[in-house]
Design a protein around this motif. Sequence first.
Motif, PDB file in Angstrom:
ATOM      1  N   SER A 134       0.988   5.301  -4.655  1.00  0.00           N
ATOM      2  CA  SER A 134      -0.131   4.414  -4.312  1.00  0.00           C
ATOM      3  C   SER A 134      -0.753   3.833  -5.569  1.00  0.00           C
ATOM      4  O   SER A 134      -0.893   4.522  -6.581  1.00  0.00           O
ATOM      5  CB  SER A 134      -1.203   5.175  -3.534  1.00  0.00           C
ATOM      6  OG  SER A 134      -2.391   4.392  -3.453  1.00  0.00           O
ATOM      7  N   ASP A 168       4.960  12.609  -0.585  1.00  0.00           N
ATOM      8  CA  ASP A 168       3.756  11.798  -0.771  1.00  0.00           C
ATOM      9  C   ASP A 168       3.235  12.045  -2.190  1.00  0.00           C
ATOM     10  O   ASP A 168       2.527  13.012  -2.441  1.00  0.00           O
ATOM     11  CB  ASP A 168       2.697  12.143   0.277  1.00  0.00           C
ATOM     12  CG  ASP A 168       1.457  11.254   0.152  1.00  0.00           C
ATOM     13  OD1 ASP A 168       1.322  10.570  -0.875  1.00  0.00           O
ATOM     14  OD2 ASP A 168       0.631  11.258   1.092  1.00  0.00           O
ATOM     15  N   THR A 197      -4.663  17.061   3.227  1.00  0.00           N
ATOM     16  CA  THR A 197      -4.339  15.771   2.621  1.00  0.00           C
ATOM     17  C   THR A 197      -5.280  14.703   3.137  1.00  0.00           C
ATOM     18  O   THR A 197      -6.125  14.953   4.009  1.00  0.00           O
ATOM     19  CB  THR A 197      -2.873  15.376   2.897  1.00  0.00           C
ATOM     20  OG1 THR A 197      -2.543  14.202   2.132  1.00  0.00           O
ATOM     21  CG2 THR A 197      -2.631  15.095   4.372  1.00  0.00           C
ATOM     22  N   PHE A 198      -5.117  13.520   2.604  1.00  0.00           N
ATOM     23  CA  PHE A 198      -5.803  12.320   3.078  1.00  0.00           C
ATOM     24  C   PHE A 198      -5.072  11.830   4.331  1.00  0.00           C
ATOM     25  O   PHE A 198      -3.852  11.970   4.430  1.00  0.00           O
ATOM     26  CB  PHE A 198      -5.734  11.288   1.944  1.00  0.00           C
ATOM     27  CG  PHE A 198      -6.306   9.941   2.255  1.00  0.00           C
ATOM     28  CD1 PHE A 198      -7.522   9.802   2.894  1.00  0.00           C
ATOM     29  CD2 PHE A 198      -5.625   8.797   1.868  1.00  0.00           C
ATOM     30  CE1 PHE A 198      -8.052   8.553   3.153  1.00  0.00           C
ATOM     31  CE2 PHE A 198      -6.147   7.533   2.105  1.00  0.00           C
ATOM     32  CZ  PHE A 198      -7.359   7.419   2.756  1.00  0.00           C
ATOM     33  N   ALA A 223       0.842  -1.203   0.000  1.00  0.00           N
ATOM     34  CA  ALA A 223       0.000   0.000   0.000  1.00  0.00           C
ATOM     35  C   ALA A 223       0.874   1.248   0.000  1.00  0.00           C
ATOM     36  O   ALA A 223       2.045   1.203   0.399  1.00  0.00           O
ATOM     37  CB  ALA A 223      -0.914   0.029   1.228  1.00  0.00           C
ATOM     38  N   GLY A 224       0.277   2.344  -0.416  1.00  0.00           N
ATOM     39  CA  GLY A 224       0.961   3.629  -0.308  1.00  0.00           C
ATOM     40  C   GLY A 224       1.218   3.981   1.147  1.00  0.00           C
ATOM     41  O   GLY A 224       2.254   4.567   1.489  1.00  0.00           O
ATOM     42  N   THR A 225       0.282   3.618   2.001  1.00  0.00           N
ATOM     43  CA  THR A 225       0.444   3.878   3.431  1.00  0.00           C
ATOM     44  C   THR A 225       1.670   3.131   3.967  1.00  0.00           C
ATOM     45  O   THR A 225       2.442   3.682   4.758  1.00  0.00           O
ATOM     46  CB  THR A 225      -0.819   3.436   4.202  1.00  0.00           C
ATOM     47  OG1 THR A 225      -1.961   3.979   3.540  1.00  0.00           O
ATOM     48  CG2 THR A 225      -0.787   3.913   5.638  1.00  0.00           C
ATOM     49  N   SER A 233      -1.456  10.202   4.764  1.00  0.00           N
ATOM     50  CA  SER A 233      -0.170  10.917   4.788  1.00  0.00           C
ATOM     51  C   SER A 233       0.348  11.040   6.211  1.00  0.00           C
ATOM     52  O   SER A 233       1.554  11.039   6.445  1.00  0.00           O
ATOM     53  CB  SER A 233      -0.318  12.339   4.223  1.00  0.00           C
ATOM     54  OG  SER A 233      -0.891  12.339   2.946  1.00  0.00           O
ATOM     55  N   LEU A 250       4.795   5.013   2.935  1.00  0.00           N
ATOM     56  CA  LEU A 250       5.068   6.166   3.806  1.00  0.00           C
ATOM     57  C   LEU A 250       5.628   5.700   5.147  1.00  0.00           C
ATOM     58  O   LEU A 250       6.572   6.291   5.683  1.00  0.00           O
ATOM     59  CB  LEU A 250       3.790   6.984   4.017  1.00  0.00           C
ATOM     60  CG  LEU A 250       3.341   7.781   2.776  1.00  0.00           C
ATOM     61  CD1 LEU A 250       1.867   8.166   2.875  1.00  0.00           C
ATOM     62  CD2 LEU A 250       4.215   9.033   2.607  1.00  0.00           C
ATOM     63  N   ASN A 267      -3.783   2.147  -5.177  1.00  0.00           N
ATOM     64  CA  ASN A 267      -5.118   1.815  -4.700  1.00  0.00           C
ATOM     65  C   ASN A 267      -6.090   1.831  -5.892  1.00  0.00           C
ATOM     66  O   ASN A 267      -5.756   2.362  -6.950  1.00  0.00           O
ATOM     67  CB  ASN A 267      -5.532   2.843  -3.642  1.00  0.00           C
ATOM     68  CG  ASN A 267      -6.642   2.311  -2.747  1.00  0.00           C
ATOM     69  OD1 ASN A 267      -7.241   1.264  -3.036  1.00  0.00           O
ATOM     70  ND2 ASN A 267      -6.926   3.002  -1.685  1.00  0.00           N
ATOM     71  N   LYS A 294      -6.677   5.178  -7.908  1.00  0.00           N
ATOM     72  CA  LYS A 294      -5.564   6.049  -8.302  1.00  0.00           C
ATOM     73  C   LYS A 294      -5.318   5.974  -9.816  1.00  0.00           C
ATOM     74  O   LYS A 294      -6.024   5.285 -10.534  1.00  0.00           O
ATOM     75  CB  LYS A 294      -4.306   5.685  -7.502  1.00  0.00           C
ATOM     76  CG  LYS A 294      -4.487   5.863  -5.977  1.00  0.00           C
ATOM     77  CD  LYS A 294      -4.464   7.315  -5.514  1.00  0.00           C
ATOM     78  CE  LYS A 294      -5.065   7.522  -4.136  1.00  0.00           C
ATOM     79  NZ  LYS A 294      -4.250   7.131  -3.014  1.00  0.00           N
ATOM     80  N   GLU A 341      -0.936  10.514  -5.249  1.00  0.00           N
ATOM     81  CA  GLU A 341      -1.947  10.951  -6.215  1.00  0.00           C
ATOM     82  C   GLU A 341      -1.306  11.507  -7.489  1.00  0.00           C
ATOM     83  O   GLU A 341      -2.013  12.002  -8.359  1.00  0.00           O
ATOM     84  CB  GLU A 341      -2.837  12.033  -5.563  1.00  0.00           C
ATOM     85  CG  GLU A 341      -3.524  11.514  -4.302  1.00  0.00           C
ATOM     86  CD  GLU A 341      -4.365  12.555  -3.571  1.00  0.00           C
ATOM     87  OE1 GLU A 341      -4.375  13.727  -3.997  1.00  0.00           O
ATOM     88  OE2 GLU A 341      -5.000  12.180  -2.576  1.00  0.00           O
ATOM     89  N   VAL A 348       2.741  16.936   0.038  1.00  0.00           N
ATOM     90  CA  VAL A 348       1.831  16.101  -0.747  1.00  0.00           C
ATOM     91  C   VAL A 348       1.532  16.816  -2.061  1.00  0.00           C
ATOM     92  O   VAL A 348       1.415  18.041  -2.081  1.00  0.00           O
ATOM     93  CB  VAL A 348       0.512  15.862   0.028  1.00  0.00           C
ATOM     94  CG1 VAL A 348      -0.381  14.873  -0.711  1.00  0.00           C
ATOM     95  CG2 VAL A 348       0.781  15.385   1.447  1.00  0.00           C
ATOM     96  N   GLY A 371      -2.055  -1.426  -3.488  1.00  0.00           N
ATOM     97  CA  GLY A 371      -0.598  -1.540  -3.509  1.00  0.00           C
ATOM     98  C   GLY A 371       0.037  -0.173  -3.451  1.00  0.00           C
ATOM     99  O   GLY A 371      -0.646   0.853  -3.465  1.00  0.00           O
TER     100      GLY A 371
END
Length: 380
Positions: free
Chosen positions: A187, A163, A84-85, A58-60, A88, A63, A189, A192, A166, A137, A199
């Motif tokens: 990301s 980040d 941001t989401f 994941a992007g998470t 982040s 990070l 996801n 995206k 996006e 971001v 992923g």
Amino acid sequence: MDNSVKLSLAHMGGREQYWIDQAFKTGWIVPLGPNVDEFERLLGDYLGAPGRVVALSAGTAALHLGLVMLGVEPGDEVICQSFTFSASANPVKYMGATPVFVGSEKDTWNMDPAVLDECIADRVAQTGRKPKAIIPVHLYGMPAKMKEILAVADKWEIPVLEDAAEALGSELDGHKCGTFGRFAALSFNGNKIITTSGGGALVCPDAESATRVKFYATQARENRPYYYHEVIGYNYRLSNVCAGIGVGQMEVLDEHVARRREIHGLYKQLLSEAQWIKVMDNPSLNFASNFWLSTITIDSKTGRTPDELRLFLAEKEIESRLLWRPMHMQPVFADAPYYGAGGVEEQLFDTGLCLPSGSGLSDAQIERVARTIIDFGGKQ
Ligand SMILES: *Cc1c(COP(=O)(O)O)cnc(C)c1O
């Protein structure tokens, strides 16, 4: 017929299934294998970062491992863009560190470099220590003012974790987003620019750190015949099945970015007569957003709120979404320090809306969205 228009759906190119089948045929149904290697190679080539991209779950996760690599420890402070989401900022908390939020400037809606500088000076004055990292971001695909942000980061000698979740395909001064920070997170996801169903990836400064990231992402198992651990590890590698989707998606990445930009151009044209709306755009020729999501702001003089427009669109089966609610306005981060830049992101949250922007949408669908918006508020 399904007449609904969605915000941003996964959009397959056609060859993804072939690579998934390869995973099954060769028995690589694990979180490593040829599809993962190939996906990393393609991403590395695309970003001009060969051998430095690690595919993750994941992007998470990307990070999180970025912060691990930067040596963030419990009690440290990490500066993060407020607008941001939540993904982040959450990894800062995973590390036991404290996020310090910085407000946005008007041009890009991203971290204000001047406020960043003031923020660092004030944190140093108050705590006697420098923040450990800075997380800018590229919101909705719009590149942050990285030249200015990096100048501040260099001045204070604080590393940047970019980040770029996006912003795959976005460029600033001809350089791709995801190549500015010491580390950068991507990301994949479902919603995206390209997806692996779920992923992410971490772009690293060198091959050595990429190897270290892979080590952390596979339970930090030391090179011994038995399982031996000197540090805490994570289970963050991307499945070889999902990576197959990613390999297929890389074939259509350029098309997806071109289509998102085309959709943004259509909105600009179709909504140009509606004086009460502003379509967010590149602030200058140096910026080339991928326009992951096309966004608008509503003139507050109309007395209409973006949520009224959202509900009006929803009645017509058109999905839209309010802009991200800033992190410093989230109950979960109520205690985190915040350095504002005149409330830019607060005002954006009050007036802005994300429009359907998926690369699979047709011109007719975009025209229907624009018509419906004009039905709501008129031309004026
Ligand atoms: C999607 C996103 C993430 C997280 O990525 P996941 O792959 O969903 O974990 C992080 N930051 C931003 C700005 C995002 O939009």
